[in-house]
Design a protein around this motif. Structure first.
Motif, PDB file in Angstrom:
ATOM      1  N   LEU A  66      19.742 -53.200 137.831  1.00 45.15           N
ATOM      2  CA  LEU A  66      18.396 -52.630 137.797  1.00 45.15           C
ATOM      3  C   LEU A  66      18.049 -52.136 136.399  1.00 45.15           C
ATOM      4  O   LEU A  66      16.922 -52.314 135.920  1.00 45.15           O
ATOM      5  N   ALA A  67      19.008 -51.520 135.750  1.00 40.76           N
ATOM      6  CA  ALA A  67      18.775 -51.040 134.391  1.00 40.76           C
ATOM      7  C   ALA A  67      18.480 -52.205 133.448  1.00 40.76           C
ATOM      8  O   ALA A  67      17.575 -52.119 132.604  1.00 40.76           O
ATOM      9  N   ASP A  68      19.223 -53.292 133.572  1.00 38.92           N
ATOM     10  CA  ASP A  68      18.959 -54.467 132.743  1.00 38.92           C
ATOM     11  C   ASP A  68      17.540 -54.980 132.944  1.00 38.92           C
ATOM     12  O   ASP A  68      16.866 -55.392 132.000  1.00 38.92           O
ATOM     13  N   GLU A  69      17.078 -54.916 134.188  1.00 42.47           N
ATOM     14  CA  GLU A  69      15.761 -55.457 134.519  1.00 42.47           C
ATOM     15  C   GLU A  69      14.624 -54.502 134.186  1.00 42.47           C
ATOM     16  O   GLU A  69      13.561 -54.929 133.706  1.00 42.47           O
ATOM     17  N   LEU A  70      14.829 -53.196 134.433  1.00 42.34           N
ATOM     18  CA  LEU A  70      13.711 -52.260 134.396  1.00 42.34           C
ATOM     19  C   LEU A  70      13.827 -51.167 133.344  1.00 42.34           C
ATOM     20  O   LEU A  70      12.844 -50.473 133.075  1.00 42.34           O
ATOM     21  N   ALA A  71      14.994 -50.981 132.766  1.00 43.16           N
ATOM     22  CA  ALA A  71      15.183 -49.838 131.875  1.00 43.16           C
ATOM     23  C   ALA A  71      16.194 -50.172 130.784  1.00 43.16           C
ATOM     24  O   ALA A  71      17.171 -49.448 130.572  1.00 43.16           O
ATOM     25  N   ALA A  72      15.943 -51.252 130.065  1.00 45.83           N
ATOM     26  CA  ALA A  72      16.885 -51.671 129.025  1.00 45.83           C
ATOM     27  C   ALA A  72      17.058 -50.605 127.956  1.00 45.83           C
ATOM     28  O   ALA A  72      18.126 -50.496 127.337  1.00 45.83           O
ATOM     29  N   ASP A  73      16.023 -49.772 127.748  1.00 51.14           N
ATOM     30  CA  ASP A  73      16.081 -48.752 126.698  1.00 51.14           C
ATOM     31  C   ASP A  73      17.114 -47.670 126.988  1.00 51.14           C
ATOM     32  O   ASP A  73      17.610 -47.020 126.061  1.00 51.14           O
ATOM     33  N   VAL A  74      17.427 -47.461 128.263  1.00 54.26           N
ATOM     34  CA  VAL A  74      18.409 -46.435 128.607  1.00 54.26           C
ATOM     35  C   VAL A  74      19.622 -47.025 129.332  1.00 54.26           C
ATOM     36  O   VAL A  74      20.418 -46.294 129.912  1.00 54.26           O
ATOM     37  N   ARG A  75      19.769 -48.329 129.282  1.00 56.73           N
ATOM     38  CA  ARG A  75      20.853 -48.990 130.015  1.00 56.73           C
ATOM     39  C   ARG A  75      22.220 -48.484 129.579  1.00 56.73           C
ATOM     40  O   ARG A  75      23.082 -48.173 130.411  1.00 56.73           O
ATOM     41  N   ASP A  76      22.437 -48.366 128.279  1.00 53.22           N
ATOM     42  CA  ASP A  76      23.747 -47.914 127.802  1.00 53.22           C
ATOM     43  C   ASP A  76      24.018 -46.472 128.209  1.00 53.22           C
ATOM     44  O   ASP A  76      25.152 -46.114 128.572  1.00 53.22           O
ATOM     45  N   ALA A  77      22.988 -45.643 128.154  1.00 51.84           N
ATOM     46  CA  ALA A  77      23.163 -44.248 128.567  1.00 51.84           C
ATOM     47  C   ALA A  77      23.511 -44.163 130.047  1.00 51.84           C
ATOM     48  O   ALA A  77      24.376 -43.372 130.449  1.00 51.84           O
ATOM     49  N   LEU A  78      22.852 -44.975 130.869  1.00 49.03           N
ATOM     50  CA  LEU A  78      23.150 -44.974 132.293  1.00 49.03           C
ATOM     51  C   LEU A  78      24.566 -45.487 132.559  1.00 49.03           C
ATOM     52  O   LEU A  78      25.278 -44.958 133.421  1.00 49.03           O
ATOM     53  N   ALA A  79      24.963 -46.498 131.815  1.00 51.15           N
ATOM     54  CA  ALA A  79      26.315 -47.034 131.995  1.00 51.15           C
ATOM     55  C   ALA A  79      27.366 -45.972 131.689  1.00 51.15           C
ATOM     56  O   ALA A  79      28.410 -45.905 132.347  1.00 51.15           O
ATOM     57  N   ALA A  80      27.088 -45.136 130.704  1.00 49.06           N
ATOM     58  CA  ALA A  80      28.034 -44.089 130.351  1.00 49.06           C
ATOM     59  C   ALA A  80      28.064 -42.967 131.381  1.00 49.06           C
ATOM     60  O   ALA A  80      29.087 -42.306 131.555  1.00 49.06           O
ATOM     61  N   LEU A  81      26.955 -42.757 132.081  1.00 49.87           N
ATOM     62  CA  LEU A  81      26.860 -41.649 133.027  1.00 49.87           C
ATOM     63  C   LEU A  81      27.355 -41.993 134.426  1.00 49.87           C
ATOM     64  O   LEU A  81      27.961 -41.160 135.102  1.00 49.87           O
ATOM     65  N   LEU A  82      27.090 -43.207 134.892  1.00 51.10           N
ATOM     66  CA  LEU A  82      27.283 -43.533 136.303  1.00 51.10           C
ATOM     67  C   LEU A  82      28.749 -43.762 136.657  1.00 51.10           C
ATOM     68  O   LEU A  82      29.460 -44.522 136.001  1.00 51.10           O
ATOM     69  N   THR A  83      29.170 -43.117 137.725  1.00 50.45           N
ATOM     70  CA  THR A  83      30.497 -43.330 138.298  1.00 50.45           C
ATOM     71  C   THR A  83      30.327 -43.855 139.716  1.00 50.45           C
ATOM     72  O   THR A  83      29.545 -43.314 140.493  1.00 50.45           O
ATOM     73  N   GLU A  84      31.052 -44.904 140.057  1.00 49.46           N
ATOM     74  CA  GLU A  84      30.969 -45.453 141.412  1.00 49.46           C
ATOM     75  C   GLU A  84      31.852 -44.653 142.357  1.00 49.46           C
ATOM     76  O   GLU A  84      33.000 -44.328 142.027  1.00 49.46           O
ATOM     77  N   VAL A  85      31.294 -44.337 143.519  1.00 51.40           N
ATOM     78  CA  VAL A  85      32.035 -43.649 144.581  1.00 51.40           C
ATOM     79  C   VAL A  85      31.776 -44.400 145.881  1.00 51.40           C
ATOM     80  O   VAL A  85      30.817 -45.160 145.986  1.00 51.40           O
ATOM     81  N   PRO A  86      32.610 -44.208 146.887  1.00 51.24           N
ATOM     82  CA  PRO A  86      32.340 -44.847 148.179  1.00 51.24           C
ATOM     83  C   PRO A  86      30.961 -44.430 148.721  1.00 51.24           C
ATOM     84  O   PRO A  86      30.496 -43.310 148.469  1.00 51.24           O
ATOM     85  N   HIS A  87      30.347 -45.324 149.483  1.00 51.58           N
ATOM     86  CA  HIS A  87      29.007 -45.027 149.991  1.00 51.58           C
ATOM     87  C   HIS A  87      29.014 -43.756 150.843  1.00 51.58           C
ATOM     88  O   HIS A  87      28.063 -42.953 150.779  1.00 51.58           O
ATOM     89  N   ALA A  88      30.042 -43.555 151.623  1.00 49.01           N
ATOM     90  CA  ALA A  88      30.107 -42.351 152.458  1.00 49.01           C
ATOM     91  C   ALA A  88      30.148 -41.093 151.585  1.00 49.01           C
ATOM     92  O   ALA A  88      29.556 -40.068 151.936  1.00 49.01           O
ATOM     93  N   THR A  89      30.843 -41.172 150.465  1.00 46.98           N
ATOM     94  CA  THR A  89      30.892 -40.027 149.551  1.00 46.98           C
ATOM     95  C   THR A  89      29.523 -39.775 148.951  1.00 46.98           C
ATOM     96  O   THR A  89      29.035 -38.633 148.913  1.00 46.98           O
ATOM     97  N   TYR A  90      28.888 -40.839 148.450  1.00 47.96           N
ATOM     98  CA  TYR A  90      27.530 -40.713 147.913  1.00 47.96           C
ATOM     99  C   TYR A  90      26.596 -40.092 148.948  1.00 47.96           C
ATOM    100  O   TYR A  90      25.859 -39.137 148.662  1.00 47.96           O
ATOM    101  N   ALA A  91      26.626 -40.608 150.171  1.00 48.39           N
ATOM    102  CA  ALA A  91      25.710 -40.132 151.215  1.00 48.39           C
ATOM    103  C   ALA A  91      25.954 -38.671 151.560  1.00 48.39           C
ATOM    104  O   ALA A  91      25.029 -37.959 151.959  1.00 48.39           O
ATOM    105  N   SER A  92      27.186 -38.208 151.388  1.00 51.79           N
ATOM    106  CA  SER A  92      27.491 -36.808 151.705  1.00 51.79           C
ATOM    107  C   SER A  92      26.928 -35.843 150.667  1.00 51.79           C
ATOM    108  O   SER A  92      26.840 -34.639 150.928  1.00 51.79           O
TER     109      SER A  92
END
Length: 267
Positions: A66-92
């Motif tokens: 999504l960042a590549d498509e809609l927010a290339a200007d902040v793509r690298d910043a988002l890549a540095a920030l985002l950590t993947e967690v299980p969906h159940a963890t995210y939803a909690s």
């Protein structure tokens, strides 16, 4: 001696231990932080300089696509920030999972700084005043409009918290692109106050100054007596007879468009 960087008991928000455990950071920061609910809220917050404490996603690859498509200007910043967690963890961690499965926490902007922006003279764009709004989603939509038109800020009176998670979700994180605060009528920043009211002068006959306060009452009860007494001008939007009212966000959009189309800073 144990190296404190590798000692979980000595973890700090800046330490590798905490970065490896975003849920621990989230739990600790959540009570005082602003919830950024969804990819677009995080994107806008990062774009406009928010201090993001932690960001998680249940699908990092999809979020970065999504960042590549809609927010290339902040793509690298988002890549540095985002950590993947299980969906159940995210939803909690969130009240209601977002379709993009992205969420983050950010530091709320300093109130003193926002008040200084609202009061700064001369202003080059109006301040939108929502007089005792009731609907959280509508308030969020107004913040999004104000950011889009480059308004100086959005002020609410009454009990609604303009930084409520539902308002921030409705504003798509654009609270960080404008100054958003809750004030009393007596605390409103200086400037000529144009209050929207069916009994006012047709807005098409007016030019709204850049330093105006543009005030809107709630859809159910209109302007409060205090706000009406503070108003310098009552202004009416064109409306077909027998139509009761416009949606709050629609009224704000029409008014800001009129400002921008008749010489405002966004023209």
């Amino acid at each position: 001696m144990t190296d404190p960087v590798h000692d979980p008991s000595a973890a700090t928000p800046e330490s590798p231990v905490d970065r490896a455990d975003p849920v621990a950071v989230w739990r600790r920061a959540a009570p005082d932080a602003v919830l950024l609910d969804g990819f677009h809220a995080l994107k806008h917050a990062v774009r406009f300089g928010a201090e993001v404490l932690v960001a998680v996603t249940a699908d990092r690859a999809a979020a970065l696509a999504l960042a590549d498509e809609l927010a290339a200007d902040v793509r690298d910043a988002l890549a540095a920030l985002l950590t993947e967690v299980p969906h159940a963890t995210y939803a909690s961690l969130v009240p209601r999972p977002h379709p993009t499965a992205v969420a983050a926490l950010a530091v709320r902007p300093d109130r003193a700084g926002n008040l200084a922006k609202l009061a700064h003279a001369p202003r080059t764009a109006p301040v939108v005043v929502l007089d005792q709004p009731r609907n959280l989603g509508n308030a969020g939509a107004v913040v999004r409009l104000a950011a889009g038109f480059g308004a100086t800020g959005v002020v609410t009176t009454g009990t609604l918290d303009p930084w409520h998670p539902t308002v921030v979700r409705g504003g798509a994180g654009l609270h960080f692109a404008t100054a958003v605060e809750r004030l009393t009528v007596g605390e409103l920043p200086p400037g000529p106050l144009f209050a929207l009211d069916p009994e006012g002068e047709d807005i098409r006959s007016l030019t709204l100054p850049d330093d105006a306060l543009l005030a809107f009452g709630s859809e159910r009860s209109g302007l409060t007596a205090d706000l009406r007494a503070r108003a310098d001008h009552l202004v009416a939007l064109p409306m077909r007879p027998q139509v009761s009212s416009y949606n709050l966000a629609t009224s704000v959009a029409m008014t800001l468009y009129h400002w921008s189309a008749t010489g405002g800073a966004s023209a």
